[in-house]
Design a protein around this motif. Structure first.
Motif, mmCIF file in Angstrom:
data_model
loop_
_atom_site.group_PDB
_atom_site.id
_atom_site.type_symbol
_atom_site.label_atom_id
_atom_site.label_comp_id
_atom_site.label_asym_id
_atom_site.label_seq_id
_atom_site.Cartn_x
_atom_site.Cartn_y
_atom_site.Cartn_z
ATOM 1 N N GLU A 180 -12.841 -6.736 -16.511
ATOM 2 C CA GLU A 180 -12.177 -7.380 -15.372
ATOM 3 C C GLU A 180 -10.734 -6.927 -15.218
ATOM 4 O O GLU A 180 -10.100 -7.193 -14.182
ATOM 5 N N ALA A 181 -10.211 -6.222 -16.216
ATOM 6 C CA ALA A 181 -8.817 -5.773 -16.150
ATOM 7 C C ALA A 181 -8.643 -4.525 -15.298
ATOM 8 O O ALA A 181 -7.519 -4.172 -14.941
ATOM 9 N N VAL A 182 -9.747 -3.855 -14.975
ATOM 10 C CA VAL A 182 -9.682 -2.622 -14.195
ATOM 11 C C VAL A 182 -10.479 -2.796 -12.909
ATOM 12 O O VAL A 182 -11.656 -3.166 -12.939
ATOM 13 N N ILE A 183 -9.844 -2.535 -11.789
ATOM 14 C CA ILE A 183 -10.485 -2.673 -10.480
ATOM 15 C C ILE A 183 -10.442 -1.327 -9.776
ATOM 16 O O ILE A 183 -9.379 -0.701 -9.680
ATOM 17 N N PHE A 184 -11.583 -0.861 -9.299
ATOM 18 C CA PHE A 184 -11.667 0.409 -8.590
ATOM 19 C C PHE A 184 -11.806 0.153 -7.095
ATOM 20 O O PHE A 184 -12.663 -0.636 -6.674
ATOM 21 N N ILE A 185 -10.963 0.774 -6.310
ATOM 22 C CA ILE A 185 -11.046 0.695 -4.851
ATOM 23 C C ILE A 185 -11.283 2.103 -4.336
ATOM 24 O O ILE A 185 -10.482 3.004 -4.590
ATOM 25 N N SER A 186 -12.372 2.304 -3.626
ATOM 26 C CA SER A 186 -12.767 3.638 -3.196
ATOM 27 C C SER A 186 -11.871 4.167 -2.084
ATOM 28 O O SER A 186 -11.211 3.417 -1.369
ATOM 29 N N GLU A 187 -11.898 5.482 -1.939
ATOM 30 C CA GLU A 187 -11.152 6.131 -0.858
ATOM 31 C C GLU A 187 -11.662 5.659 0.500
ATOM 32 O O GLU A 187 -10.880 5.475 1.437
ATOM 33 N N THR A 188 -12.972 5.432 0.590
ATOM 34 C CA THR A 188 -13.559 4.954 1.847
ATOM 35 C C THR A 188 -13.004 3.590 2.229
ATOM 36 O O THR A 188 -12.648 3.342 3.383
ATOM 37 N N THR A 189 -12.909 2.704 1.245
ATOM 38 C CA THR A 189 -12.370 1.366 1.518
ATOM 39 C C THR A 189 -10.914 1.437 1.970
ATOM 40 O O THR A 189 -10.510 0.756 2.912
ATOM 41 N N LEU A 190 -10.127 2.276 1.308
ATOM 42 C CA LEU A 190 -8.723 2.430 1.695
ATOM 43 C C LEU A 190 -8.609 2.975 3.116
ATOM 44 O O LEU A 190 -7.753 2.542 3.897
ATOM 45 N N ALA A 191 -9.472 3.932 3.461
ATOM 46 C CA ALA A 191 -9.443 4.522 4.799
ATOM 47 C C ALA A 191 -9.814 3.486 5.859
ATOM 48 O O ALA A 191 -9.217 3.448 6.944
ATOM 49 N N GLN A 192 -10.787 2.632 5.546
ATOM 50 C CA GLN A 192 -11.186 1.591 6.491
ATOM 51 C C GLN A 192 -10.063 0.590 6.726
ATOM 52 O O GLN A 192 -9.812 0.164 7.860
ATOM 53 N N GLU A 193 -9.371 0.211 5.658
ATOM 54 C CA GLU A 193 -8.249 -0.712 5.786
ATOM 55 C C GLU A 193 -7.114 -0.074 6.578
ATOM 56 O O GLU A 193 -6.460 -0.733 7.394
ATOM 57 N N ALA A 194 -6.883 1.205 6.354
ATOM 58 C CA ALA A 194 -5.831 1.902 7.090
ATOM 59 C C ALA A 194 -6.159 1.967 8.575
ATOM 60 O O ALA A 194 -5.275 1.817 9.426
ATOM 61 N N LYS A 195 -7.426 2.183 8.885
ATOM 62 C CA LYS A 195 -7.848 2.270 10.287
ATOM 63 C C LYS A 195 -7.639 0.945 10.998
ATOM 64 O O LYS A 195 -7.221 0.903 12.160
ATOM 65 N N ARG A 196 -7.889 -0.161 10.283
ATOM 66 C CA ARG A 196 -7.728 -1.476 10.892
ATOM 67 C C ARG A 196 -6.262 -1.792 11.196
ATOM 68 O O ARG A 196 -5.966 -2.584 12.074
ATOM 69 N N SER A 197 -5.350 -1.198 10.447
ATOM 70 C CA SER A 197 -3.928 -1.486 10.660
ATOM 71 C C SER A 197 -3.173 -0.254 11.151
ATOM 72 O O SER A 197 -1.996 -0.099 10.901
ATOM 73 N N ARG A 198 -3.865 0.634 11.854
ATOM 74 C CA ARG A 198 -3.305 1.928 12.232
ATOM 75 C C ARG A 198 -2.040 1.804 13.064
ATOM 76 O O ARG A 198 -1.079 2.535 12.874
#
Length: 218
Positions: A22-40
């Motif tokens: 639980e100490a390590v969390i992986f966030i994919s490049e796809t997820t980051l790109a989707q979040e960036a698109k929502r706040s473009r």
């Protein structure tokens, strides 16, 4: 590279983070790109009109990762370190200035998220070069490896040279297992500017988290 991060943390903490999934969390490049698109709309204004197009992805990824890290940090008040791993260039050996621009864009992205504990992990041109250095013993410097082409289809590409050094193509699982024991010494890798920058930033941020009263501003 996750294995390397866990090993570096183990040197500082005295225990293996893999014992605490639980100490390590992986966030994919796809997820980051989707979040960036929502706040473009907001992100474009923060980038500034002089931001180079080829570094925008790094900036956006870092900003979104920084925002996500702040959310996790707010859950229980525990500090979070966010490491953004991206290869610098997968098609050719990236010019030095481009790498520096990408590195700065990642730092700027974390800053735009108002997140202090961000670390760029930006191999030049790609992570295979860092691993390739681990297979070569006795060199005074490995800086020249950063001039190898990152294009997997190029003659003597970083990937093909690593495959040759390891006796054949290695799966992701095989490389992860290999990384558990390599390198045996982190110092030689620091002769590569891209690794040295990551290593220094990682330790600066880690020490700021572990020893907040002693650490200088990161």
């Amino acid at each position: 590279m996750t294995i390397w991060l866990q090993r570096l943390w183990e040197l500082l903490l005295g225990y293996d983070l893999r014992s605490f999934p639980e100490a390590v969390i992986f966030i994919s490049e796809t997820t980051l790109a989707q979040e960036a698109k929502r706040s473009r709309g907001r992100m474009q204004s923060l980038r500034g009109r002089h931001q180079q197009a080829e570094t925008g992805l790094y900036y956006n990824n870092a900003k979104q990762l920084g925002l996500a890290a702040k959310k996790w940090q707010a859950k229980d008040g525990s500090p979070v370190i966010a490491v953004l791993f991206r290869d610098s260039d997968g098609t050719r050996s990236a010019p030095g200035q481009l790498w520096h621009n990408q590195w700065q864009s990642i730092l700027d992205g974390f800053k735009a998220a108002d997140f202090d504990f961000g670390v760029p992990m930006l191999p030049k041109p790609k992570s295979e070069v860092w691993m390739l250095a681990c297979t070569q013993q006795g060199h005074p410097s490995y800086a020249a490896l950063e001039d190898i082409s990152g294009n997997d289809n190029a003659p003597r590409s970083a990937k093909s040279q690593l495959d040759h050094a390891l006796g054949g193509h290695q799966s992701a699982a095989q490389l992860a297992l290999w990384c558990q024991d390599h390198p045996s010494d982190w110092e030689p890798l620091q002769t590569m500017p891209s690794f040295k920058a990551f290593y220094a930033r990682f330790y600066a941020v880690a020490n700021a988290i572990l020893h907040p009263t002693k650490a200088a501003a990161v």
